[in-house]
Design an enzyme around this catalytic site. Structure first.
Site, PDB file in Angstrom:
ATOM      1  N   PHE A 228       0.611  -1.074   0.470  1.00  0.00           N
ATOM      2  CA  PHE A 228      -0.198   0.320  -0.055  1.00  0.00           C
ATOM      3  C   PHE A 228       1.025   1.114  -0.059  1.00  0.00           C
ATOM      4  CE2 PHE A 228       0.966  -0.789   4.526  1.00  0.00           C
ATOM      5  CZ  PHE A 228       1.301   0.071   4.928  1.00  0.00           C
ATOM      6  N   HIS A 424       7.592  -7.131  12.291  1.00  0.00           N
ATOM      7  CA  HIS A 424       7.329  -6.194  11.273  1.00  0.00           C
ATOM      8  C   HIS A 424       6.137  -4.894  10.497  1.00  0.00           C
ATOM      9  CE1 HIS A 424       5.368  -9.089   8.932  1.00  0.00           C
ATOM     10  NE2 HIS A 424       5.106  -8.780   7.186  1.00  0.00           N
ATOM     11  N   LYS A 498      -3.912   1.501  -3.051  1.00  0.00           N
ATOM     12  CA  LYS A 498      -4.035  -0.176  -2.539  1.00  0.00           C
ATOM     13  C   LYS A 498      -4.906  -0.755  -3.857  1.00  0.00           C
ATOM     14  CE  LYS A 498      -4.563  -3.671   0.998  1.00  0.00           C
ATOM     15  NZ  LYS A 498      -3.192  -3.431   1.296  1.00  0.00           N
TER      16      LYS A 498
END
Length: 505
Positions: A228, A424, A498
């Site tokens: 994204f 992450h 996105k």
């Protein structure tokens, strides 16, 4: 301290025992003498680890040459090794704990805009359109799908893969060359620490590279799945340490920033898939047992031709991913300037979460494989000497979800327990098929409207909805209570770019 065995922990396979002490956990194979797996997670987070995730962690820890295995709070099952793990080996290289999207990464661009410059929806919609004209989304999509993108020839594409973010590559693509200094690694070299090895390896690969020229047209694109671009408002934490770190990082409290998540696109996938296939063939030819019987846990001893080939291919894919991010940031800044003339921007940082790097671990040199895990070097770490981050630690970019927000963190000294790594992001709690079954599309879209977050999608991808991911605040609580890192700033989304097509991650 409590011990949970397979009799009192429904998520624990019968092959191990779990030993928990506060928010630090160890997993030990029953009867084994190996160093235990380090698990970072509150009790609530540990309950999200399913049997397959834990079994993959055990298989990875017991694999040849592995000395350390860390399971982060965002961990969930992956290919061979869990997504959200750190695996250390001084003697072997493993493709599985890097994955097929080589050097999937995060980057953050700080603009000169105040938050009120993007309050109205027409301005945000214009920014979305300007960005999408330059940075395509979707599997296989590239420059031909974005009329204002940068053209990348085959010759320039080869330079990108060999040189990474060199000054010449940056200048040719219109990327500010100084941004390279804000990268975890601006350029990767081959197995012998030279770019010559990469040039030679790429020429060897070219005859079997399927549509190399088409892969190069994906430079400057996001891809699909969980990748994204997100426009953020920065909220710096109200303490002296956070304010000083924000100053060093270049973050502006109340300012507009742009967060990006993507990797090496089709070229990285092709390189990684080729390596998996080649090593699986070697294992079958030599009749070598696979760790845990898992074909995705193939490996090569360092110094062998097979290890050299993997390291070179990983570096080629990583260089592409680096330049891909830098080009996206240059194109995003260009889009902002088209809509809001006069705006400037600086790269805060670019950092990977799918890579293997040579680092000092346990007083020796080892390959640290981070699969869905991010490097976390604190202030004073030797690797940050002579960088702007020597006194603060480098920026850690952790995406949550558009509605919960994302964070910028700085590592604490306690990160040594996790091999200087953190998670992450939030990590999935629902698989894609499960999310599509459990969630309601109208409710998902309504939640974005109520939160005043715009997107470029007619319908937000339901398998990427916030509810498909773990509780981000609980994930952060795990990191902070384990002493790994502290928040510098929270990022609140104002719009998201996105892809709504099938995931390619």
């Amino acid at each position: 301290m409590s011990i949970a065995t397979d009799n009192d922990s429904p998520s624990a396979p019968s092959k191990f025992q779990m030993i928990a002490d506060g928010d630090a956990t160890a997993i030990l194979p029953t009867g084994g003498k190996q160093k235990p797996i380090t698990v970072i997670g509150t009790e609530a987070i540990r309950a999200t680890f399913d049997d397959l995730c834990l079994q993959q962690a055990i298989n990875s820890r017991l694999a040849p040459g592995v000395t350390d295995l860390v399971l982060n709070p965002d961990a969930h099952c992956g290919y061979g090794a869990p997504v959200g793990c750190v695996m250390v080996s001084p003697t072997h290289i493993y493709p599985g704990p890097v994955g097929v999207d080589i050097k999937c990464s995060m980057s953050l661009l700080q603009t000169s805009l105040p938050a009120d410059a993007i309050l109205d929806r027409p301005t945000r919609r214009a920014l979305i359109n300007a960005i999408c004209e330059r940075t395509p989304t979707g599997a296989g999509r590239g420059q031909r799908n974005a009329p204002k993108s940068r053209h990348v020839s085959e010759a320039l594409g080869k330079r990108v893969m060999v040189e990474g973010a060199s000054r010449g590559v940056c200048e040719e693509l219109g990327i500010p060359p100084e941004w390279a200094a804000r990268c975890e690694d601006s350029a990767h070299v081959g197995h012998d620490d030279s770019t010559g090895a990469l040039a030679l390896r790429l020429e060897q690969l070219m005859p079997q590279m399927h549509r190399f020229d088409a892969k190069m047209t994906q430079l400057g694109s996001y891809g699909g799945g969980n990748h994204f671009g997100e426009c953020e408002v920065v909220h710096v934490e109200a303490n002296d340490r956070a304010r000083e770190a924000a100053r060093v990082f270049g973050l502006v409290d109340g300012g507009v920033a742009f967060l990006s998540h993507c990797g090496s696109r089709g070229i990285g996938h092709q390189l990684a898939s080729g390596q998996f296939k080649a090593l699986q063939g070697k294992f079958a030819q030599w009749d070598i047992p696979l760790p845990g019987g898992d074909r995705e846990l193939v490996y090569a001893p360092l110094g062998t031709p097979e290890a050299d080939a993997y390291i070179d291919d990983m570096a080629l894919g990583a260089n592409f991913a680096t330049v891909n991010h830098l080009l996206i940031n240059a194109l995003v800044l260009e889009a902002f300037q088209e809509v809001l003339p006069g705006v400037t921007g600086q790269l805060v940082y670019f950092i990977s979460h799918n890579i293997a790097r040579k680092e000092v671990v346990n007083n020796g040199i080892a390959w640290v494989h981070r699969k869905g895990a991010t490097r976390a070097f604190p202030a004073g770490h030797h690797s940050l000497r002579d960088t702007p981050f020597a006194g603060t630690g480098h920026p850690i970019l952790l995406p949550g979800n558009p509605q919960a927000g994302s964070v910028v963190m700085a590592a604490d000294a306690g990160a040594s327990v996790s091999c200087y790594s953190v998670n992450h992001g939030a990590g999935r709690q629902l698989g894609r098929k499960a999310a599509k079954r459990a969630l309601d599309q109208k409710e998902v879209d309504r939640s974005f409207d109520e939160a005043d977050i715009l997107t470029n999608c007619r319908a937000y991808p339901i398998d990427e909805a916030p509810a498909a991911y773990k509780d981000f605040d609980e994930v952060l609580r795990s990191v902070k209570s384990a002493g790994l890192a502290s928040e510098v700033a929270r990022l609140k989304a104002k719009f998201v770019v996105k892809d709504g097509d099938q995931a390619d991650d």
